[in-house]
Design an enzyme around this catalytic site. Structure first.
Site, short mmCIF file in Angstrom:
data_model
loop_
_atom_site.label_atom_id
_atom_site.label_comp_id
_atom_site.label_asym_id
_atom_site.label_seq_id
_atom_site.Cartn_x
_atom_site.Cartn_y
_atom_site.Cartn_z
N MET A 1 0.85 -1.19 0.00
CA MET A 1 0.00 0.00 0.00
C MET A 1 0.88 1.24 0.00
O MET A 1 1.96 1.25 0.60
CB MET A 1 -0.91 0.01 1.24
N TYR B 1 -2.15 6.30 0.42
CA TYR B 1 -3.20 5.45 0.99
C TYR B 1 -3.31 5.63 2.49
O TYR B 1 -4.39 5.61 3.06
CB TYR B 1 -2.96 3.98 0.65
N GLY C 1 0.68 -5.07 1.73
CA GLY C 1 -0.61 -5.18 1.04
C GLY C 1 -0.55 -5.96 -0.26
O GLY C 1 -1.57 -6.51 -0.70
N GLU D 1 4.94 -4.47 7.74
CA GLU D 1 4.09 -3.53 8.49
C GLU D 1 4.63 -3.21 9.88
O GLU D 1 4.67 -2.06 10.30
CB GLU D 1 2.66 -4.08 8.59
N TYR E 1 -21.50 -31.28 -7.01
CA TYR E 1 -22.29 -31.93 -8.07
C TYR E 1 -23.12 -30.90 -8.83
O TYR E 1 -23.25 -30.98 -10.06
CB TYR E 1 -23.17 -33.05 -7.50
N1 COA Z 1 4.45 3.71 -0.41
C1 COA Z 1 4.75 4.91 -0.91
N2 COA Z 1 5.88 5.17 -1.59
C2 COA Z 1 6.73 4.15 -1.76
C3 COA Z 1 6.48 2.87 -1.25
C4 COA Z 1 5.26 2.66 -0.56
N3 COA Z 1 4.91 1.48 -0.09
N4 COA Z 1 7.53 2.10 -1.56
C5 COA Z 1 8.40 2.86 -2.24
N5 COA Z 1 7.91 4.12 -2.35
C6 COA Z 1 8.53 5.27 -3.01
C7 COA Z 1 9.59 5.92 -2.14
O1 COA Z 1 9.00 6.83 -1.22
C8 COA Z 1 10.41 6.60 -3.20
O2 COA Z 1 9.74 7.77 -3.62
P1 COA Z 1 10.59 9.12 -3.98
O3 COA Z 1 11.50 8.71 -5.11
O4 COA Z 1 9.54 10.11 -4.39
O5 COA Z 1 11.35 9.46 -2.73
C9 COA Z 1 10.39 5.62 -4.35
O6 COA Z 1 9.22 4.83 -4.16
C10 COA Z 1 11.56 4.68 -4.41
O7 COA Z 1 11.70 4.09 -3.12
P2 COA Z 1 13.11 3.74 -2.49
O8 COA Z 1 12.88 3.39 -1.06
O9 COA Z 1 14.08 4.82 -2.79
O10 COA Z 1 13.49 2.46 -3.39
P3 COA Z 1 14.50 1.26 -3.07
O11 COA Z 1 14.60 0.50 -4.34
O12 COA Z 1 15.74 1.74 -2.42
O13 COA Z 1 13.74 0.36 -1.97
C11 COA Z 1 11.80 -0.78 -1.11
C12 COA Z 1 12.58 -0.36 -2.37
C13 COA Z 1 10.52 -1.47 -1.64
C14 COA Z 1 12.62 -1.79 -0.28
C15 COA Z 1 11.46 0.45 -0.22
O14 COA Z 1 10.93 1.47 -1.07
C16 COA Z 1 10.46 0.17 0.86
O15 COA Z 1 10.82 -0.34 1.91
N6 COA Z 1 9.16 0.50 0.61
C17 COA Z 1 8.12 0.30 1.58
C18 COA Z 1 7.71 -1.18 1.62
C19 COA Z 1 6.63 -1.43 2.66
O16 COA Z 1 6.87 -1.39 3.84
N7 COA Z 1 5.42 -1.73 2.17
C20 COA Z 1 4.32 -2.13 3.01
C21 COA Z 1 3.15 -1.28 2.75
S1 COA Z 1 1.69 -2.04 3.42
#
Ligand code: COA
Length: 275
Positions: A68, A73, A118, A141, A237
């Site tokens: 999410m 969200y 999510g 989470e 069935y």
């Molecule tokens: N919600 C909102 N934005 C998100 C996001 C999320 N779940 N996951 C990534 N983004 C955004 C970041 O804020 C960033 O935005 P920006 O460029 O405007 O600053 C962009 O996506 C890239 O994210 P970044 O963290 O720099 O990428 P990465 O490749 O280094 O790491 C992840 C990737 C997925 C490991 C990391 O983004 C992350 O931990 N995201 C959250 C995952 C999470 O906890 N999800 C559960 C939600 S229920």
């Protein structure tokens, strides 16, 4: 195929595979309220398009979906009037489980990278799942201060053994595609170089089969989980009779004819030739 989308993308290939993409790679395909709304519309389009016989859900860039959207969200909806949250939750649930779990055509999740929080709901609600063995999964989470929301825990209860579900929900640790396959969260994990090829192979096979019968077969398995043996016997069935009675291509007659009369088919080893 129509559809003016900003966060999702559809490609229909000549083999009948509808590729449905999370298309926010710059946000690691996080699911915002807009994306949730567009997914509902995209699934409606794929359902209505007779050229589509199997749907593959995958992500643009290096993420399947980072879950999410924490900004759009969570934070923005938290700050909005209550009806905005009600709508955001409804639309999220509407496609992530309801539309997907009951989708009338076969669905495959092709997990090409990050899969967090999510995103487990649509992952589990696709019929089959094939992952990159190096994809990273996580129930993150707890790492940012909430228990899993939405239907995530329900999706975990559907697929993971309790010990594994509790381990990953409580520690917030990540695991890779190989481990996802060992736990049966996905059907298979394959090297990156084979992910698309293998998924296409499975999707093509399903697209070439009798959609009407596949639908009855998958719905049967999903629905009986909640039923007693007695109720399941009656239901299955009824389902069997409805499926064979209403089958537009009369697959049962074709299959029996090819095995018993023409002797051209061995159903144990492959599907009947669709006429
Ligand atoms: N919600 C909102 N934005 C998100 C996001 C999320 N779940 N996951 C990534 N983004 C955004 C970041 O804020 C960033 O935005 P920006 O460029 O405007 O600053 C962009 O996506 C890239 O994210 P970044 O963290 O720099 O990428 P990465 O490749 O280094 O790491 C992840 C990737 C997925 C490991 C990391 O983004 C992350 O931990 N995201 C959250 C995952 C999470 O906890 N999800 C559960 C939600 S229920």
């Amino acid at each position: 195929m129509p559809g003016e989308f900003t966060t999702v993308r559809i490609d229909v290939d000549p083999d009948g595979i509808g590729w449905l993409y999370f298309a926010r790679p710059e946000k690691r395909n996080a699911m915002s309220p807009t994306l949730n709304r567009e997914m509902i519309e995209a699934l409606d389009l794929l359902e209505a398009d007779d050229a589509v016989r199997c749907v593959v859900l995958t992500g643009d860039g290096d993420a399947w979906s980072a879950g999410m959207d924490l900004k759009e969200y969570f934070r923005e909806v938290d700050d909005a009037p209550p009806h905005v949250e009600v709508r955001a939750r409804r639309e999220s649930a509407e496609w992530q489980w309801r539309r997907l779990i009951h989708f009338p055509k076969p669905t495959i999740a092709m997990v090409n990278g990050w899969c967090f929080g999510g995103a487990f709901t649509p992952l589990v609600c696709c019929d089959l799942a094939i992952a990159d063995e190096d994809a990273t999964f996580g129930l993150s989470e707890v790492n940012w201060g909430i228990p899993p929301g939405g239907l995530v825990s329900r999706a975990l209860a559907e697929t993971l053994p309790s010990r594994d579900a509790l381990w990953f929900v409580m520690t917030g640790e990540t695991f890779d595609g190989r481990r996802a396959s060992e736990m049966r969260l996905v059907n298979e994990a394959v090297p990156t170089s084979r992910l698309r090829e293998r998924t296409t192979e499975v999707a093509r096979k399903l697209a070439g089969m009798n959609t009407h019968v596949l639908r009855a077969a998958k719905v049967g398995v999903k629905k009986v989980r909640q039923m007693s043996w007695d109720t399941a016997e009656d239901y299955l069935y009824a389902k069997l009779d409805a499926a064979t009675g209403h089958d537009p291509e009369q697959g049962k007659q074709q299959g029996l004819g090819q095995f018993l009369d023409d002797r051209t088919l061995r159903p144990g080893l492959g599907a009947y030739e669709r006429g």
